[in-house]
Design a protein around this motif. Structure first.
Motif, PDB file in Angstrom:
ATOM      1  N   TYR A   1       2.452   0.613  -8.450  1.00 19.27           N
ATOM      2  CA  TYR A   1       2.504   2.001  -8.726  1.00 19.27           C
ATOM      3  C   TYR A   1       1.164   2.603  -8.269  1.00 19.27           C
ATOM      4  N   CYS A   2       1.403   3.787  -7.457  1.00 19.58           N
ATOM      5  CA  CYS A   2       0.343   4.669  -6.762  1.00 19.58           C
ATOM      6  C   CYS A   2      -0.249   5.811  -8.065  1.00 19.58           C
ATOM      7  N   PHE A   3      -1.311   5.219  -8.515  1.00 19.53           N
ATOM      8  CA  PHE A   3      -1.913   6.217  -9.512  1.00 19.53           C
ATOM      9  C   PHE A   3      -2.529   7.445  -8.902  1.00 19.53           C
ATOM     10  N   ASP A   4      -3.101   7.344  -7.624  1.00 19.12           N
ATOM     11  CA  ASP A   4      -3.555   8.523  -6.982  1.00 19.12           C
ATOM     12  C   ASP A   4      -2.284   9.449  -6.576  1.00 19.12           C
ATOM     13  N   CYS A   5      -1.152   8.961  -6.177  1.00 22.52           N
ATOM     14  CA  CYS A   5      -0.170  10.125  -5.791  1.00 22.52           C
ATOM     15  C   CYS A   5       0.889  10.306  -7.157  1.00 22.52           C
ATOM     16  N   PHE A   6       0.687   9.361  -8.087  1.00 24.67           N
ATOM     17  CA  PHE A   6       1.324   9.602  -9.433  1.00 24.67           C
ATOM     18  C   PHE A   6       2.833  10.069  -9.335  1.00 24.67           C
TER      19      PHE A   6
ATOM     20  N   SER B   1       0.857  -1.327   0.024  1.00 21.41           N
ATOM     21  CA  SER B   1      -0.004   0.061   0.082  1.00 21.41           C
ATOM     22  C   SER B   1       0.963   1.314  -0.217  1.00 21.41           C
ATOM     23  N   CYS B   2       0.334   2.299  -0.619  1.00 26.37           N
ATOM     24  CA  CYS B   2       0.872   3.558  -0.582  1.00 26.37           C
ATOM     25  C   CYS B   2       1.282   4.187   0.927  1.00 26.37           C
ATOM     26  N   PRO B   3       2.531   4.842   1.382  1.00 24.73           N
ATOM     27  CA  PRO B   3       2.484   5.422   2.461  1.00 24.73           C
ATOM     28  C   PRO B   3       1.867   6.733   2.703  1.00 24.73           C
ATOM     29  N   THR B   4       1.835   7.317   1.535  1.00 19.18           N
ATOM     30  CA  THR B   4       1.101   8.597   1.477  1.00 19.18           C
ATOM     31  C   THR B   4      -0.278   8.964   1.653  1.00 19.18           C
ATOM     32  N   CYS B   5      -1.017   8.041   0.623  1.00 19.57           N
ATOM     33  CA  CYS B   5      -2.292   8.230   0.451  1.00 19.57           C
ATOM     34  C   CYS B   5      -3.066   6.963   1.167  1.00 19.57           C
ATOM     35  N   LYS B   6      -2.410   5.993   1.697  1.00 20.51           N
ATOM     36  CA  LYS B   6      -2.674   4.613   2.198  1.00 20.51           C
ATOM     37  C   LYS B   6      -3.676   3.955   1.472  1.00 20.51           C
TER      38      LYS B   6
HETATM   39 ZN   LIG Z   1      -0.700   7.074  -2.966  1.00 19.40          ZN
END
Ligand SMILES: [Zn+2]
Ligand SMILES: [Zn+2]
Length: 243
Positions: free
Chosen positions: A78-83, A51-56
């Motif tokens: 890859y996190c497409f939310d934080c891009f 999971s993404c550490p920024t947006c969770k």
């Molecule tokens: Zn993210």
């Protein structure tokens, strides 16, 4: 005459890369130990869905690349939310490469996302095709200053076209593609990455193009470039470029 000399200078720079060609298939949804896009990734016991550490949010599984000579397998999330673009400001973990030196379905342990992926991709199988490649024009000055200055000498105002014509004469790939190995083909100009452990310059590892077949688009027809440390084979760096 000068063009013949340019061709001679470029010949030793030619490398073999492997172009991945994608084909959409329901069978690609299942995990395998070969190259593929989308669907479920290869994983081994002890792995969890990242999971993404920024947006969770959970990371998206994008692709896995089987290195044709090393036989290692590399899964890419890859996190497409934080891009993340690959700048030093990106928080570590917004993208992830997991490497398996001897991936084999007998060692496979399933992982699955808790929720459906937010970025919907079409699962694709891949076939690997050896292709010959030359450096991008942006990198030519670094790889061969002589060839670089010769292009300018032949036609100062159109040195890029002079080089592209030489690439075509050589029979090398001239278009953007999804590649393992070879040279990066830049969209926004050259970039280098250094290893966070030993600080040495990383080697180009792979390029993931925007792929219609997989419904994968990096920004505006962009591409992702992956680099790897020559000493620390599990250390990767990412660069994303688009138009
Ligand atoms: Zn993210
Ligand atoms: Zn290193």
């Amino acid at each position: 005459m000068s063009e013949t000399y340019l061709d001679e200078l470029l010949k030793p720079l030619i490398k073999t890369a492997w172009q991945l060609k994608l084909s959409k298939s329901k069978s690609a949804q299942a995990a395998t130990d070969s190259s593929k896009f989308g669907g479920l990734p290869y994983a081994e016991s002890g792995d969890a869905w990242p999971s993404c550490p920024t947006c969770k949010n959970q990371l998206n599984f994008v692709a896995q690349l089987k290195h044709p000579t090393e036989k290692s397998l590399h899964t890419f999330f890859y996190c497409f939310d934080c891009f993340p673009w690959g700048s030093s400001k990106d928080e570590t973990g917004q993208w992830l490469v997991r490497s398996y030196s001897a991936a084999n379905m007998t060692n496979y342990a399933a992982i699955a996302p808790a929720l459906p992926n937010q970025y919907q991709m079409a699962a694709c199988n891949c076939t690997e095709h050896p292709v010959q490649v030359l450096p991008d024009y942006y990198d030519l000055g670094k790889v061969s200053p002589l060839a670089d200055s010769l292009c300018e000498k032949i036609d100062d105002e159109n040195s890029y076209d002079i080089y592209q014509a030489a690439v075509i004469r050589s029979g090398c790939l001239e278009d953007y593609a999804t590649l393992i190995g070879g040279y990066p083909k830049w969209i926004q100009g050259e970039s280098t990455k250094s290893c966070e452990i030993c600080n040495s310059e990383m080697e180009f590892f792979a390029q993931l193009d925007s792929e219609d077949e997989a419904d994968l688009m990096w920004g505006d027809c962009g591409a992702v470039y992956l680099f790897r440390c020559p000493q620390h084979k599990n250390e990767f760096a990412l660069e994303l470029q688009c138009y």
